[in-house]
Design a protein around this motif. Sequence first.
Motif, PDB file in Angstrom:
ATOM      1  N   ASP A 188      37.514  35.033  39.405  1.00 37.66           N
ATOM      2  CA  ASP A 188      37.519  36.761  39.526  1.00 37.66           C
ATOM      3  C   ASP A 188      39.041  37.073  40.232  1.00 37.66           C
ATOM      4  O   ASP A 188      39.705  38.047  39.819  1.00 37.66           O
ATOM      5  CB  ASP A 188      36.345  37.147  39.830  1.00 37.66           C
ATOM      6  N   ARG A 243      44.000  31.889  34.840  1.00 38.13           N
ATOM      7  CA  ARG A 243      42.974  32.413  35.611  1.00 38.13           C
ATOM      8  C   ARG A 243      41.883  31.280  35.959  1.00 38.13           C
ATOM      9  O   ARG A 243      41.512  30.547  35.449  1.00 38.13           O
ATOM     10  CB  ARG A 243      42.032  33.294  35.094  1.00 38.13           C
ATOM     11  N   LYS A 291      49.786  33.257  32.303  1.00 35.84           N
ATOM     12  CA  LYS A 291      48.782  33.258  33.640  1.00 35.84           C
ATOM     13  C   LYS A 291      47.810  32.118  33.444  1.00 35.84           C
ATOM     14  O   LYS A 291      47.117  32.154  32.178  1.00 35.84           O
ATOM     15  CB  LYS A 291      48.227  34.819  33.433  1.00 35.84           C
ATOM     16  N   THR A 307      40.846  43.773  39.847  1.00 40.01           N
ATOM     17  CA  THR A 307      40.792  43.554  41.022  1.00 40.01           C
ATOM     18  C   THR A 307      42.573  43.626  41.494  1.00 40.01           C
ATOM     19  O   THR A 307      42.698  43.754  42.908  1.00 40.01           O
ATOM     20  CB  THR A 307      40.544  41.795  41.386  1.00 40.01           C
ATOM     21  N   ALA A 308      43.293  43.566  40.459  1.00 38.53           N
ATOM     22  CA  ALA A 308      44.626  43.978  40.827  1.00 38.53           C
ATOM     23  C   ALA A 308      45.388  42.607  41.110  1.00 38.53           C
ATOM     24  O   ALA A 308      46.550  42.411  41.486  1.00 38.53           O
ATOM     25  CB  ALA A 308      45.128  44.978  41.560  1.00 38.53           C
ATOM     26  N   HIS A 309      44.514  41.348  40.980  1.00 41.34           N
ATOM     27  CA  HIS A 309      45.358  40.174  41.436  1.00 41.34           C
ATOM     28  C   HIS A 309      46.381  39.801  40.429  1.00 41.34           C
ATOM     29  O   HIS A 309      47.229  39.230  40.668  1.00 41.34           O
ATOM     30  CB  HIS A 309      44.277  39.003  41.628  1.00 41.34           C
ATOM     31  N   THR A 310      46.166  40.254  38.953  1.00 45.40           N
ATOM     32  CA  THR A 310      47.164  39.619  38.015  1.00 45.40           C
ATOM     33  C   THR A 310      48.261  40.741  38.348  1.00 45.40           C
ATOM     34  O   THR A 310      49.363  39.866  38.409  1.00 45.40           O
ATOM     35  CB  THR A 310      46.394  40.297  36.648  1.00 45.40           C
ATOM     36  N   ARG A 317      35.906  42.100  27.844  1.00 53.82           N
ATOM     37  CA  ARG A 317      36.702  40.761  28.334  1.00 53.82           C
ATOM     38  C   ARG A 317      35.723  39.612  28.042  1.00 53.82           C
ATOM     39  O   ARG A 317      36.532  38.554  28.024  1.00 53.82           O
ATOM     40  CB  ARG A 317      37.040  41.232  29.676  1.00 53.82           C
ATOM     41  N   GLU A 326      47.439  37.948  26.872  1.00 53.15           N
ATOM     42  CA  GLU A 326      46.670  39.251  26.523  1.00 53.15           C
ATOM     43  C   GLU A 326      47.367  40.514  26.239  1.00 53.15           C
ATOM     44  O   GLU A 326      47.185  41.236  25.862  1.00 53.15           O
ATOM     45  CB  GLU A 326      45.393  39.163  27.212  1.00 53.15           C
ATOM     46  N   ASP A 371      49.540  46.153  31.813  1.00 52.36           N
ATOM     47  CA  ASP A 371      48.468  45.706  31.663  1.00 52.36           C
ATOM     48  C   ASP A 371      47.491  46.730  31.043  1.00 52.36           C
ATOM     49  O   ASP A 371      47.758  48.000  31.420  1.00 52.36           O
ATOM     50  CB  ASP A 371      47.977  44.873  32.761  1.00 52.36           C
ATOM     51  N   ASP A 372      46.609  46.111  30.395  1.00 50.82           N
ATOM     52  CA  ASP A 372      45.455  47.156  30.033  1.00 50.82           C
ATOM     53  C   ASP A 372      44.546  47.787  30.972  1.00 50.82           C
ATOM     54  O   ASP A 372      44.242  48.766  31.122  1.00 50.82           O
ATOM     55  CB  ASP A 372      44.780  46.448  28.614  1.00 50.82           C
ATOM     56  N   ILE A 373      44.258  46.743  31.720  1.00 52.01           N
ATOM     57  CA  ILE A 373      43.198  46.957  32.753  1.00 52.01           C
ATOM     58  C   ILE A 373      43.730  46.481  34.251  1.00 52.01           C
ATOM     59  O   ILE A 373      44.483  45.343  34.281  1.00 52.01           O
ATOM     60  CB  ILE A 373      41.973  46.011  32.634  1.00 52.01           C
ATOM     61  N   ILE A 374      43.632  47.389  35.142  1.00 50.34           N
ATOM     62  CA  ILE A 374      43.912  46.951  36.686  1.00 50.34           C
ATOM     63  C   ILE A 374      42.420  46.878  37.221  1.00 50.34           C
ATOM     64  O   ILE A 374      41.957  48.036  37.312  1.00 50.34           O
ATOM     65  CB  ILE A 374      44.693  47.577  37.234  1.00 50.34           C
ATOM     66  N   ASP A 428      50.515  38.516  31.419  1.00 51.72           N
ATOM     67  CA  ASP A 428      49.967  37.347  30.647  1.00 51.72           C
ATOM     68  C   ASP A 428      49.730  37.731  29.194  1.00 51.72           C
ATOM     69  O   ASP A 428      50.230  38.488  28.550  1.00 51.72           O
ATOM     70  CB  ASP A 428      48.451  37.340  31.162  1.00 51.72           C
TER      71      ASP A 428
HETATM   72  C1  R5P Z   1      42.742  40.553  31.137  1.00 49.15           C
HETATM   73  O1  R5P Z   1      43.295  39.504  30.600  1.00 49.15           O
HETATM   74  C2  R5P Z   1      43.261  41.915  31.138  1.00 49.15           C
HETATM   75  O2  R5P Z   1      44.073  42.091  30.473  1.00 49.15           O
HETATM   76  C3  R5P Z   1      43.631  42.026  32.495  1.00 49.15           C
HETATM   77  O3  R5P Z   1      44.944  41.346  32.857  1.00 49.15           O
HETATM   78  C4  R5P Z   1      42.650  41.755  33.773  1.00 49.15           C
HETATM   79  O4  R5P Z   1      41.614  42.237  33.587  1.00 49.15           O
HETATM   80  C5  R5P Z   1      43.085  42.238  34.985  1.00 49.15           C
HETATM   81  O5  R5P Z   1      42.304  41.745  35.996  1.00 49.15           O
HETATM   82  P1  R5P Z   1      42.667  41.926  37.555  1.00 49.15           P
HETATM   83  O6  R5P Z   1      43.094  43.162  38.039  1.00 49.15           O
HETATM   84  O7  R5P Z   1      41.228  41.514  38.117  1.00 49.15           O
HETATM   85  O8  R5P Z   1      43.479  40.905  37.494  1.00 49.15           O
END
Ligand code: R5P
Length: 301
Positions: free
Chosen positions: A196, A193, A191, A223-226, A94, A170, A218-221, A168
């Motif tokens: 963090d 940002r 989104k 902090t889960a704030h997204t 990232r 991405e 989403d690809d990654i969760i 978002d």
């Molecule tokens: C970043 O753009 C990734 O696609 C995820 O949206 C991001 O890593 C999620 O991060 P978090 O859960 O901390 O909001």
Amino acid sequence: MNALIYAWPGREALAAALADAMSGDVGSLELRRFPDGESYVRLVTAPAGRDVVLGCGLEHPDEKCTSLYFAAITARELGARSVGLVAPYLAYMRQDARFHDGEAIASRAFGHWLSSAVDWLVTLDPHLHRHASLDEVYSIPARAVSAAGSIARWIAANVPDALIVGPDAESAQWAGSVAMSAGCPHVVLEKTRRGDRDVEIRLPSLAQWRGRKAVLIDDIISTAHTMATAALRLREAGFAAPLCVGVHALFGADALAALRSAGVARIVTCNSIPHATNSIDVLGIVATAAREMLASHRPSS
Ligand code: R5P
């Protein structure tokens, strides 16, 4: 001889999937810390003459990089024919640009280092945003497979009338391909940002989709704030509590609490990172890709 698989603690399911797909043997790997915190690595099963496959998810990478490097170097010293890495989650993708003066471009630095340690890499849905492919940061053969088909099958079987929502820009690549395979519509939110744990999310007009079940993908969760912020905005826009689907369940300390307080209906993830929310199996496709990678890059003996 068959491939020899060494798996890191907690990755027994990955080892089993690799052994099954590659008709390989699972070797014994001893890992521990010396009292001063340094890493001890021992390849208990001898790797001489074998194609070695290291099964090591790279979530929390700083805890594993030393043992991974030592294991790869030791396998070679002890006569392994080749050393590949299967990392269902690939870290440090990232930070793919220098956003502020002096920052490390971690994706490049990590790719440079890992390329010096192993002969090939297989992973699942790396966070490719500013890099078009892994080849931009890895100098070894590197293959990424996608969880989109597995997620789409899960949604088609479990969520009638889904509206796939990428939180978002991405996430558009995952949302778009999942929606296409599952045969349902998708939208992508906007989104910004700010930190963090500080994101702002804006919705386009979704009036035509009201009544559908919103499925955030989403690809990654982390902090889960997204996900949590997107879920709140969807509820404000009149949708029922959304379902959250993540490929990689990184889940920092307060992530589940953030999602619960945003009122999400259910959280579902792939098993690229072991977690209580895992419901979608991706280890089979990762293991199949590893078998194909080894077949095409196996050194001639
Ligand atoms: C970043 O753009 C990734 O696609 C995820 O949206 C991001 O890593 C999620 O991060 P978090 O859960 O901390 O909001």
